[in-house]
Design a protein around this motif. Structure first.
Motif, mmCIF file in Angstrom:
data_model
loop_
_atom_site.group_PDB
_atom_site.id
_atom_site.type_symbol
_atom_site.label_atom_id
_atom_site.label_comp_id
_atom_site.label_asym_id
_atom_site.label_seq_id
_atom_site.Cartn_x
_atom_site.Cartn_y
_atom_site.Cartn_z
ATOM 1 N N VAL A 15 6.001 -6.358 -4.823
ATOM 2 C CA VAL A 15 4.778 -6.771 -4.124
ATOM 3 C C VAL A 15 3.807 -5.597 -4.038
ATOM 4 C CG1 VAL A 15 3.847 -7.465 -1.860
ATOM 5 C CG2 VAL A 15 5.835 -8.649 -2.812
ATOM 6 N N GLY A 16 4.346 -4.419 -3.767
ATOM 7 C CA GLY A 16 3.504 -3.229 -3.688
ATOM 8 C C GLY A 16 2.804 -2.922 -4.995
ATOM 9 N N GLY A 19 0.155 -5.284 -5.668
ATOM 10 C CA GLY A 19 -0.982 -4.987 -4.807
ATOM 11 C C GLY A 19 -1.929 -3.960 -5.407
ATOM 12 N N TYR A 22 -3.916 -6.722 -7.380
ATOM 13 C CA TYR A 22 -4.459 -7.812 -6.569
ATOM 14 C C TYR A 22 -4.694 -7.300 -5.151
ATOM 15 C CZ TYR A 22 -5.207 -12.645 -5.218
ATOM 16 O OH TYR A 22 -5.768 -13.812 -4.762
ATOM 17 N N PRO A 23 -5.944 -7.105 -4.747
ATOM 18 C CA PRO A 23 -6.242 -6.391 -3.509
ATOM 19 C C PRO A 23 -5.806 -7.087 -2.212
ATOM 20 C CG PRO A 23 -8.230 -7.369 -4.405
ATOM 21 C CD PRO A 23 -7.146 -7.572 -5.421
ATOM 22 N N LEU A 25 -2.851 -8.304 -1.625
ATOM 23 C CA LEU A 25 -1.478 -7.905 -1.338
ATOM 24 C C LEU A 25 -1.457 -6.490 -0.752
ATOM 25 C CD1 LEU A 25 0.302 -9.230 -4.546
ATOM 26 C CD2 LEU A 25 0.282 -10.260 -2.269
ATOM 27 N N PRO A 26 -0.583 -6.270 0.220
ATOM 28 C CA PRO A 26 -0.519 -4.949 0.874
ATOM 29 C C PRO A 26 0.272 -3.940 0.046
ATOM 30 C CG PRO A 26 1.096 -6.412 1.833
ATOM 31 C CD PRO A 26 0.332 -7.221 0.811
ATOM 32 N N GLY A 27 -0.348 -3.416 -1.002
ATOM 33 C CA GLY A 27 0.333 -2.560 -1.963
ATOM 34 C C GLY A 27 1.123 -1.414 -1.376
ATOM 35 N N ALA A 30 3.470 -2.247 1.554
ATOM 36 C CA ALA A 30 4.709 -2.928 1.173
ATOM 37 C C ALA A 30 5.737 -1.907 0.689
ATOM 38 C CB ALA A 30 4.434 -3.973 0.097
ATOM 39 N N LYS A 143 -4.391 3.656 -7.947
ATOM 40 C CA LYS A 143 -3.414 3.031 -7.051
ATOM 41 C C LYS A 143 -2.067 2.872 -7.732
ATOM 42 C CE LYS A 143 -5.858 -0.586 -5.846
ATOM 43 N NZ LYS A 143 -6.297 -1.819 -5.193
ATOM 44 N N GLN A 147 1.202 4.661 -6.237
ATOM 45 C CA GLN A 147 2.269 3.803 -5.732
ATOM 46 C C GLN A 147 3.549 3.990 -6.540
ATOM 47 O OE1 GLN A 147 -0.713 0.436 -3.922
ATOM 48 N NE2 GLN A 147 0.736 -0.239 -5.416
#
Length: 160
Positions: A15-16, A19, A22-23, A25-27, A30, A143, A147
């Motif tokens: 999910v991260g 994210g 896809y903004p 989602l809490p990248g 998460a 990002k 991440q």
């Protein structure tokens, strides 16, 4: 119970990373949450103060860089504050309005509309819209890298 813990950790990592693209989602959050899930299911003992300081610093840098890189794209192509705001609004709502292409069209249209509202010529507004897309893609790359660094650091911290 161990399997459930790892499934949740990996799910939050996925999910991260999604994210980053896809903004909604809490990248980074998460991924950060996955560290707590690991701690609750297994142990927090592997993580010392340095782990938390480094990961928190990455999250802060990520949030600042996300906005700064997107705004840089708009500003680099001659955009104003109105186009930065429009681009941000388009980034949030675009994927809902046009599911397949809204992630790109939203910021572009938002920046163009923002510039048009303040009276900028249409050709310059289009250039600023292009800048918003360049900023968006640059932001996604930044990002994604940061991440991924969070996840790699987590794995390295557990192994060594």
């Amino acid at each position: 119970m161990d399997i459930l813990g790892w499934i949740l950790v990996i799910l939050l990592f996925v999910v991260g990373m999604a994210g980053a693209i896809y903004p909604i989602l809490p990248g980074a959050l998460a991924i950060y949450g996955a560290f707590f899930i690991y701690g609750w299911f297994f142990s927090f003992s592997e993580f010392g103060v340095w782990f938390w300081l480094i990961q928190t610093l990455i999250v802060v840098v990520l949030f600042v860089a996300d906005y700064a890189v997107s705004a840089w794209g708009v500003k680099r192509f001659g955009g104003s504050r109105a186009s930065v705001i429009g681009s941000t609004i388009g980034l949030i709502f675009g994927p809902f309005v046009i599911p397949a292409f809204g992630l790109v069209i939203g910021p572009f249209a938002g920046a163009v509309i923002g510039e048009m509202i303040i009276g900028t010529r249409f050709d310059k507004s289009l250039k600023v819209g292009l800048g918003s897309v360049v900023g968006l893609f640059s932001s996604v790359v930044v990002k994604f890298i940061l991440q991924l660094a969070m996840i790699v650091l987590f794995v390295l911290w557990l192994v060594f």
